[in-house]
Design a protein around this motif. Structure first.
Motif, PDB file in Angstrom:
ATOM      1  N   MET A  17       0.848  -1.193   0.000  1.00  0.00           N
ATOM      2  CA  MET A  17       0.000   0.000   0.000  1.00  0.00           C
ATOM      3  C   MET A  17       0.882   1.241   0.000  1.00  0.00           C
ATOM      4  O   MET A  17       1.872   1.304   0.736  1.00  0.00           O
ATOM      5  N   ASP A  18       0.538   2.215  -0.848  1.00  0.00           N
ATOM      6  CA  ASP A  18       1.303   3.448  -0.908  1.00  0.00           C
ATOM      7  C   ASP A  18       1.155   4.221   0.405  1.00  0.00           C
ATOM      8  O   ASP A  18       0.075   4.285   1.000  1.00  0.00           O
ATOM      9  N   PHE A  19       2.262   4.828   0.858  1.00  0.00           N
ATOM     10  CA  PHE A  19       2.265   5.654   2.068  1.00  0.00           C
ATOM     11  C   PHE A  19       1.935   7.075   1.660  1.00  0.00           C
ATOM     12  O   PHE A  19       2.726   7.754   1.011  1.00  0.00           O
ATOM     13  N   THR A  20       0.733   7.529   1.990  1.00  0.00           N
ATOM     14  CA  THR A  20       0.285   8.880   1.663  1.00  0.00           C
ATOM     15  C   THR A  20      -0.157   9.576   2.937  1.00  0.00           C
ATOM     16  O   THR A  20      -0.272   8.952   4.008  1.00  0.00           O
ATOM     17  N   VAL A  21      -0.430  10.860   2.824  1.00  0.00           N
ATOM     18  CA  VAL A  21      -0.946  11.595   3.980  1.00  0.00           C
ATOM     19  C   VAL A  21      -2.231  10.946   4.481  1.00  0.00           C
ATOM     20  O   VAL A  21      -2.469  10.834   5.698  1.00  0.00           O
ATOM     21  N   GLU A  22      -3.063  10.477   3.559  1.00  0.00           N
ATOM     22  CA  GLU A  22      -4.350   9.885   3.941  1.00  0.00           C
ATOM     23  C   GLU A  22      -4.191   8.509   4.581  1.00  0.00           C
ATOM     24  O   GLU A  22      -4.993   8.130   5.454  1.00  0.00           O
TER      25      GLU A  22
ATOM     26  N   ALA B 236      -1.255   7.361   6.056  1.00  0.00           N
ATOM     27  CA  ALA B 236      -0.116   7.303   6.974  1.00  0.00           C
ATOM     28  C   ALA B 236      -0.514   6.855   8.375  1.00  0.00           C
ATOM     29  O   ALA B 236       0.130   5.976   8.967  1.00  0.00           O
ATOM     30  N   THR B 237      -1.570   7.442   8.919  1.00  0.00           N
ATOM     31  CA  THR B 237      -1.923   7.161  10.315  1.00  0.00           C
ATOM     32  C   THR B 237      -2.262   5.690  10.509  1.00  0.00           C
ATOM     33  O   THR B 237      -1.748   5.031  11.431  1.00  0.00           O
ATOM     34  N   ASP B 238      -3.116   5.145   9.654  1.00  0.00           N
ATOM     35  CA  ASP B 238      -3.493   3.738   9.788  1.00  0.00           C
ATOM     36  C   ASP B 238      -2.281   2.826   9.610  1.00  0.00           C
ATOM     37  O   ASP B 238      -2.157   1.798  10.295  1.00  0.00           O
ATOM     38  N   ALA B 239      -1.384   3.189   8.702  1.00  0.00           N
ATOM     39  CA  ALA B 239      -0.202   2.357   8.462  1.00  0.00           C
ATOM     40  C   ALA B 239       0.704   2.314   9.688  1.00  0.00           C
ATOM     41  O   ALA B 239       1.200   1.243  10.081  1.00  0.00           O
ATOM     42  N   VAL B 240       0.926   3.465  10.323  1.00  0.00           N
ATOM     43  CA  VAL B 240       1.803   3.496  11.493  1.00  0.00           C
ATOM     44  C   VAL B 240       1.136   2.808  12.683  1.00  0.00           C
ATOM     45  O   VAL B 240       1.769   2.035  13.406  1.00  0.00           O
ATOM     46  N   VAL B 241      -0.150   3.072  12.886  1.00  0.00           N
ATOM     47  CA  VAL B 241      -0.866   2.402  13.980  1.00  0.00           C
ATOM     48  C   VAL B 241      -0.813   0.890  13.794  1.00  0.00           C
ATOM     49  O   VAL B 241      -0.567   0.133  14.747  1.00  0.00           O
ATOM     50  N   ASP B 242      -1.004   0.427  12.587  1.00  0.00           N
ATOM     51  CA  ASP B 242      -0.978  -1.019  12.313  1.00  0.00           C
ATOM     52  C   ASP B 242       0.401  -1.621  12.576  1.00  0.00           C
ATOM     53  O   ASP B 242       0.511  -2.800  12.928  1.00  0.00           O
ATOM     54  N   SER B 243       1.457  -0.808  12.440  1.00  0.00           N
ATOM     55  CA  SER B 243       2.811  -1.329  12.651  1.00  0.00           C
ATOM     56  C   SER B 243       3.060  -1.728  14.100  1.00  0.00           C
ATOM     57  O   SER B 243       4.009  -2.459  14.401  1.00  0.00           O
ATOM     58  N   PHE B 244       2.209  -1.249  15.013  1.00  0.00           N
ATOM     59  CA  PHE B 244       2.379  -1.572  16.434  1.00  0.00           C
ATOM     60  C   PHE B 244       1.524  -2.756  16.873  1.00  0.00           C
ATOM     61  O   PHE B 244       1.447  -3.064  18.064  1.00  0.00           O
ATOM     62  N   ARG B 245       0.877  -3.443  15.948  1.00  0.00           N
ATOM     63  CA  ARG B 245      -0.115  -4.468  16.324  1.00  0.00           C
ATOM     64  C   ARG B 245       0.500  -5.651  17.072  1.00  0.00           C
ATOM     65  O   ARG B 245      -0.211  -6.348  17.801  1.00  0.00           O
ATOM     66  N   GLU B 246       1.798  -5.896  16.893  1.00  0.00           N
ATOM     67  CA  GLU B 246       2.431  -7.030  17.573  1.00  0.00           C
ATOM     68  C   GLU B 246       3.034  -6.655  18.922  1.00  0.00           C
ATOM     69  O   GLU B 246       3.689  -7.485  19.557  1.00  0.00           O
TER      70      GLU B 246
ATOM     71  N   ARG C 127       1.209  -0.331  23.648  1.00  0.00           N
ATOM     72  CA  ARG C 127       0.516  -0.270  22.351  1.00  0.00           C
ATOM     73  C   ARG C 127      -0.548   0.823  22.371  1.00  0.00           C
ATOM     74  O   ARG C 127      -0.665   1.606  21.416  1.00  0.00           O
ATOM     75  N   GLU C 128      -1.301   0.902  23.458  1.00  0.00           N
ATOM     76  CA  GLU C 128      -2.341   1.918  23.579  1.00  0.00           C
ATOM     77  C   GLU C 128      -1.739   3.323  23.497  1.00  0.00           C
ATOM     78  O   GLU C 128      -2.272   4.207  22.804  1.00  0.00           O
ATOM     79  N   ILE C 129      -0.624   3.528  24.181  1.00  0.00           N
ATOM     80  CA  ILE C 129       0.019   4.846  24.184  1.00  0.00           C
ATOM     81  C   ILE C 129       0.538   5.209  22.792  1.00  0.00           C
ATOM     82  O   ILE C 129       0.330   6.323  22.307  1.00  0.00           O
ATOM     83  N   LEU C 130       1.212   4.267  22.129  1.00  0.00           N
ATOM     84  CA  LEU C 130       1.784   4.545  20.816  1.00  0.00           C
ATOM     85  C   LEU C 130       0.709   4.809  19.768  1.00  0.00           C
ATOM     86  O   LEU C 130       0.859   5.683  18.902  1.00  0.00           O
ATOM     87  N   GLU C 131      -0.384   4.060  19.849  1.00  0.00           N
ATOM     88  CA  GLU C 131      -1.465   4.286  18.894  1.00  0.00           C
ATOM     89  C   GLU C 131      -2.093   5.666  19.084  1.00  0.00           C
ATOM     90  O   GLU C 131      -2.347   6.387  18.113  1.00  0.00           O
TER      91      GLU C 131
END
Length: 295
Positions: free
Chosen positions: A1-6, A8-18, A25-29
């Motif tokens: 998936m392309d990293f765009t302004v739209e 970006a947030t979901d992509a970074v939040v998803d990176s903390f899922r593990e 995790r709650e704090i980082l999200e």
């Protein structure tokens, strides 16, 4: 998936899922969502972003064993007081900021000792009682006390003029929960302005001053500790503290006394300044085993 302004947030939040630590995790999200919202709201230029990184770098470089510039930054943005207030007890003495100068251990002293090792200011006695929320005195409670001198400087700010430990003391209450110590009346003073936080205040037209006060950290077995101040009533800047730390209940009368009996008890001559500051601690809540198991 392309990293765009739209995206970006979901992509970074998803990176903390593990992340195994759920609180982390709650704090980082939450941090990611709020930080991204802030950035997309103000739309910084690359030069502004670089300036922000440079500012935070300068704040870190200003920190050392006797100076905590990040605490100072947190203070002038009101964050320290928000955290203190959210974590304060619902009853008892109100909490306030730790401040940037609790950077050295207070020397152990006996009740009645002076924390003024220089002897150039107005003699002052601070006394009071440490109580539980139901009014029961707390013998053996510990009070960590520190303050600036009559010129508005802490010992760590003037290592060539003040001996280490000046204005500091670690006391224990007597069998009736009482404490008393000798000192000088502290002054109002500016927070340090020779670093990036000072430059930020100057850029925003804010003054750097704090009203006069004495710091306390008070603790006792079975009770929640409290970090607080006794603010000198009538001090300049009592209504515009640079770090937003004044609470009405903490404003304390520092009164001139001619009481010869009290002076003899405290080991001072008349006239002297006397401040009475009682501290009420909240008992710790002890959960029953079945309640702990259900959490």
């Amino acid at each position: 998936m392309d990293f765009t302004v739209e995206t970006a947030t979901d992509a970074v939040v998803d990176s903390f899922r593990e992340t195994e630590d759920q609180r982390l995790r709650e704090i980082l999200e939450s941090l990611t969502r709020h930080l991204h919202a802030f950035v997309t709201d103000i739309k910084p230029t690359l030069e502004e972003w670089e300036a922000a990184i440079g500012f935070l770098t300068a704040v870190g470089r200003k920190c050392d064993d006797s100076r905590q510039e990040f605490v100072l930054l947190s203070d002038i943005l009101g964050v320290s007081m928000i955290v203190e207030t959210m974590n304060g007890a619902e009853e008892g003495t109100e909490s306030t900021v730790l401040g940037p100068f609790h950077m050295t251990a207070s020397p152990r002293r006996e009740l009645g000792d002076s924390i003024d090792l220089v002897g150039t200011g107005r003699p002052c006695v601070v006394s009071g009682q440490v109580l539980s929320a139901d009014g029961t005195p707390l013998p053996g409670a510990e009070l960590d006390v520190w303050q600036c001198d009559e010129q508005g400087f802490y010992d760590v700010q003037q290592p060539d003029a003040q001996p280490p430990g000046n204005g500091r003391g670690l006391f224990r209450t007597d069998d009736e929960g009482r404490f008393w110590f000798r000192s000088v009346v502290p002054s109002h003073y500016p927070i340090p302005t020779d670093g990036p936080v000072g430059r930020l205040l100057e850029a925003t037209g804010r003054h750097p001053y704090r009203p006069a006060h004495v710091h306390f950290i008070v603790s006792a077995a079975g009770h929640r500790p409290v970090t607080t101040h006794a603010f000198v009533a009538g001090s300049p800047y009592i209504g515009s503290d640079a770090v937003f730390a004044v609470k009405r209940s903490l404003i304390t009368d520092f009164t001139e006394s001619y009481d010869e009996q009290a002076a003899a008890h405290f080991g001072v001559a008349t006239p002297f300044t006397h401040a009475r500051f009682d501290v009420v601690l909240t008992p710790e809540v002890v959960l029953a085993p079945e309640a702990e198991a259900s959490q």
